[in-house]
Write a protein that holds these residues in place. Structure first.
Motif, PDB file in Angstrom:
ATOM      1  N   UNK A 122       0.830  -1.203   0.000  1.00 27.70           N
ATOM      2  CA  UNK A 122       0.000   0.000   0.000  1.00 27.70           C
ATOM      3  C   UNK A 122       0.862   1.249   0.000  1.00 27.70           C
ATOM      4  N   UNK A 123       1.964   1.243   0.750  1.00 30.47           N
ATOM      5  CA  UNK A 123       2.874   2.388   0.751  1.00 30.47           C
ATOM      6  C   UNK A 123       3.430   2.625  -0.651  1.00 30.47           C
ATOM      7  N   UNK A 124       3.711   1.547  -1.376  1.00 26.88           N
ATOM      8  CA  UNK A 124       4.182   1.689  -2.756  1.00 26.88           C
ATOM      9  C   UNK A 124       3.119   2.361  -3.622  1.00 26.88           C
ATOM     10  N   UNK A 164      13.885  17.321  -3.368  1.00 23.27           N
ATOM     11  CA  UNK A 164      13.560  16.626  -4.618  1.00 23.27           C
ATOM     12  C   UNK A 164      12.285  15.815  -4.386  1.00 23.27           C
ATOM     13  N   UNK A 165      11.125  16.485  -4.363  1.00 25.05           N
ATOM     14  CA  UNK A 165       9.893  15.806  -3.948  1.00 25.05           C
ATOM     15  C   UNK A 165       9.488  14.631  -4.817  1.00 25.05           C
ATOM     16  N   UNK A 166       9.669  14.720  -6.124  1.00 27.34           N
ATOM     17  CA  UNK A 166       9.206  13.652  -7.005  1.00 27.34           C
ATOM     18  C   UNK A 166      10.035  12.386  -6.837  1.00 27.34           C
ATOM     19  N   UNK A 167      11.257  12.513  -6.348  1.00 25.90           N
ATOM     20  CA  UNK A 167      12.128  11.364  -6.160  1.00 25.90           C
ATOM     21  C   UNK A 167      12.180  10.906  -4.707  1.00 25.90           C
ATOM     22  N   UNK A 168      12.357  11.855  -3.783  1.00 33.29           N
ATOM     23  CA  UNK A 168      12.598  11.506  -2.379  1.00 33.29           C
ATOM     24  C   UNK A 168      11.339  11.167  -1.595  1.00 33.29           C
ATOM     25  N   UNK A 169      10.221  11.831  -1.873  1.00 32.91           N
ATOM     26  CA  UNK A 169       9.009  11.571  -1.092  1.00 32.91           C
ATOM     27  C   UNK A 169       8.488  10.145  -1.305  1.00 32.91           C
ATOM     28  N   UNK A 170       8.395   9.649  -2.538  1.00 33.06           N
ATOM     29  CA  UNK A 170       7.980   8.244  -2.686  1.00 33.06           C
ATOM     30  C   UNK A 170       8.910   7.271  -1.959  1.00 33.06           C
ATOM     31  N   UNK A 171      10.217   7.513  -2.040  1.00 30.46           N
ATOM     32  CA  UNK A 171      11.165   6.645  -1.344  1.00 30.46           C
ATOM     33  C   UNK A 171      10.999   6.755   0.170  1.00 30.46           C
ATOM     34  N   UNK A 172      10.765   7.969   0.663  1.00 28.31           N
ATOM     35  CA  UNK A 172      10.613   8.166   2.106  1.00 28.31           C
ATOM     36  C   UNK A 172       9.362   7.474   2.637  1.00 28.31           C
TER      37      UNK A 172
END
Length: 473
Positions: free
Chosen positions: A61-63, A223-231
């Motif tokens: 779900x997080x993904x 870098x919201x588009x890259x770091x937020x999904x990873x976080x």
């Protein structure tokens, strides 16, 4: 030559580490003790196994949340994602179920305050502490006082210290005696089988509420588009592993016959295990930290849900009086009082019932986010502009479908009474849609759960500027 003053902007200062720590902090580890006794009883002492299953389901779900954040890099929620993917009616019903979730969150904190303080002051009934906490939070909500929020960092720091000492004492107790301890047994299914573990994992969904809060920091990330999904993924994994560690340590050191304990002992099991491991002083420290944290959580939760009711009243989805602000303090008094009246049911409901209802709302929202990924990426509105790749099918089809299946499995593992209340709540939501839209003849008004929501035009523009099916971020 003078230049016009630029409007203030949020500073983009957060990297991947800062964003991940924010998510882990939001899912405070001490949450384990909220349902410690309940889930141990349901699983017959196999809380670590239930947390392991919950973490697996939550990672899928997080993904899906991460995928939706990449599509809409703004502050959002399951409501926003469902609305943009499936339309206003589906979005409203998702938001409506989330509202049930929000209404129960302050209530469970009031209940826990009463339960834990009663263990230290048994002469005073639980309901007295619960009612006092409820009234104080209502007062602070009306006055607009947010002092408790300033204590959050101190509470978090003390909570981490508490957990570290707890784990150390648990391992000392478990391995300090002559009795052999099985390290693997807490992770097995036990006599109840996978069904009991799934029921426990369903309750534990409430432990993961807020991992998507990382998405609200889009304008403060470097870098919201890259770091937020990873976080989002990393905070879910880190928080989940910490939950498993605490549950495992407690299970090794303290293994009573859960089926023989009374309802009161089950609800206050956190106090019992603290007393066994560290004595009265450690227990008093635990109760103090837990109560202060629960009060802060209850207050912020009530502030949030009263603002939601205020917005829904203002938008015409609920009675207009809910949008009335107090003249002196400028706070939504009617909405705040409504939340408190609803929370009065904490005086006669059980902790288990409230925990089930919170998980009902959370799992329903999680299921819709998983479906939203499939709809948005593989079957977008207006048709596809790019061919479907194998990577896209796996990332945006198979993975969210597994997440949806796991979520539905946990959802159906909840008690039948929970489903009855949930069905009634959904029926009320459908009735509201029918009334507001004149029998479904007009579009469903949008519910705004955050002040930073973009317009449909802005979202469409973002989608055209950043096509994601070929994005490797």
């Amino acid at each position: 030559m003078s230049h016009p003053t630029e409007p203030p902007r949020l500073k983009r200062a957060l990297g991947l580490t800062g964003l991940t720590l924010f998510g882990v902090t939001y899912m405070t580890v001490i949450t384990v003790f909220t349902t410690y006794g309940i889930v141990n009883q349901v699983t017959d002492g196999h809380l670590p196994a239930a947390y392991t299953l919950a973490v697996i389901a939550m990672l899928f779900t997080a993904a899906s949340y991460a995928a939706m954040v990449r599509r809409y890099p703004v502050a959002g929620s399951a409501y926003t994602y469902t609305q943009q993917s499936f339309g206003g009616a589906a979005g409203f019903l998702t938001g409506w179920v989330m509202l049930l979730d929000y209404l129960f969150i302050p209530m469970i904190n009031f209940m826990l305050i009463g339960i834990y303080l009663n263990t230290q002051f048994p002469a005073i009934p639980v309901w007295v502490f619960t009612l006092v906490a409820l009234l104080l939070v209502l007062l602070f909500n009306i006055l607009g006082i947010t002092l408790v929020n300033k204590l959050n960092f101190a509470i978090i720091g003390l909570s981490v210290l508490l957990v570290v000492v707890f784990v150390a004492l648990a391992f000392k107790t478990a391995f300090g005696g002559d009795t052999a301890v099985s390290l693997i047994e807490p992770f097995t299914f036990g006599e109840g089988g996978i069904g009991a573990i799934a029921s426990g994992a369903a309750i534990l969904a409430l432990s993961f509420l807020g991992f998507d809060a990382v998405s609200t920091l889009s304008e403060e990330a470097k870098n919201p588009r890259k770091d937020i999904p990873r976080a989002i993924i990393l905070s879910t994994l880190t928080g989940g592993l910490l939950f498993i560690l605490v549950a495992w340590a407690g299970g090794l050191a303290f293994q009573p016959e859960w089926s023989t304990l009374s309802a009161g002992e089950i609800e206050a099991a956190g106090v019992t295990v603290m007393d066994v491991l560290g004595g009265e002083t450690f227990t008093a420290f635990f109760v103090a930290i837990y109560v202060v944290g629960a009060f802060g959580s209850g207050m912020t939760g009530q502030v949030s849900v009263s603002r939601i009711l205020y917005a829904m009243g203002r938008d015409g989805m609920l009675p207009k009086p809910l949008a009335r602000l107090g003249r002196r303090f400028g706070t939504p008094i009617v909405a705040a009082v409504t939340v408190s009246v609803f929370a009065l049911s904490a005086l006669f409901l059980s902790l288990e019932a409230v925990a089930f209802m919170i998980s009902f709302g959370a799992l329903a929202a999680f299921a819709m986010v998983n479906l939203s990924v499939i709809r948005t990426y593989l079957f977008p509105k207006g048709g596809r502009r790019q061919p479907i790749t194998v990577r896209a099918v796996l990332a945006y089809g198979v993975a969210p479908l597994i997440g949806f299946a796991l979520t539905i499995w946990l959802w159906t593992s909840l008690q039948p009474a929970t489903w009855l209340v949930g069905a009634i709540w959904l029926a009320i939501g459908a009735g509201i849609i029918a009334i507001v839209t004149g029998g479904f003849k007009r579009p469903v008004p949008k519910m705004d759960f955050s002040e930073g929501e973009p317009s449909t035009e802005q979202i469409d523009a973002l989608g055209e500027k950043y096509p994601l099916l070929g994005d490797r971020a």
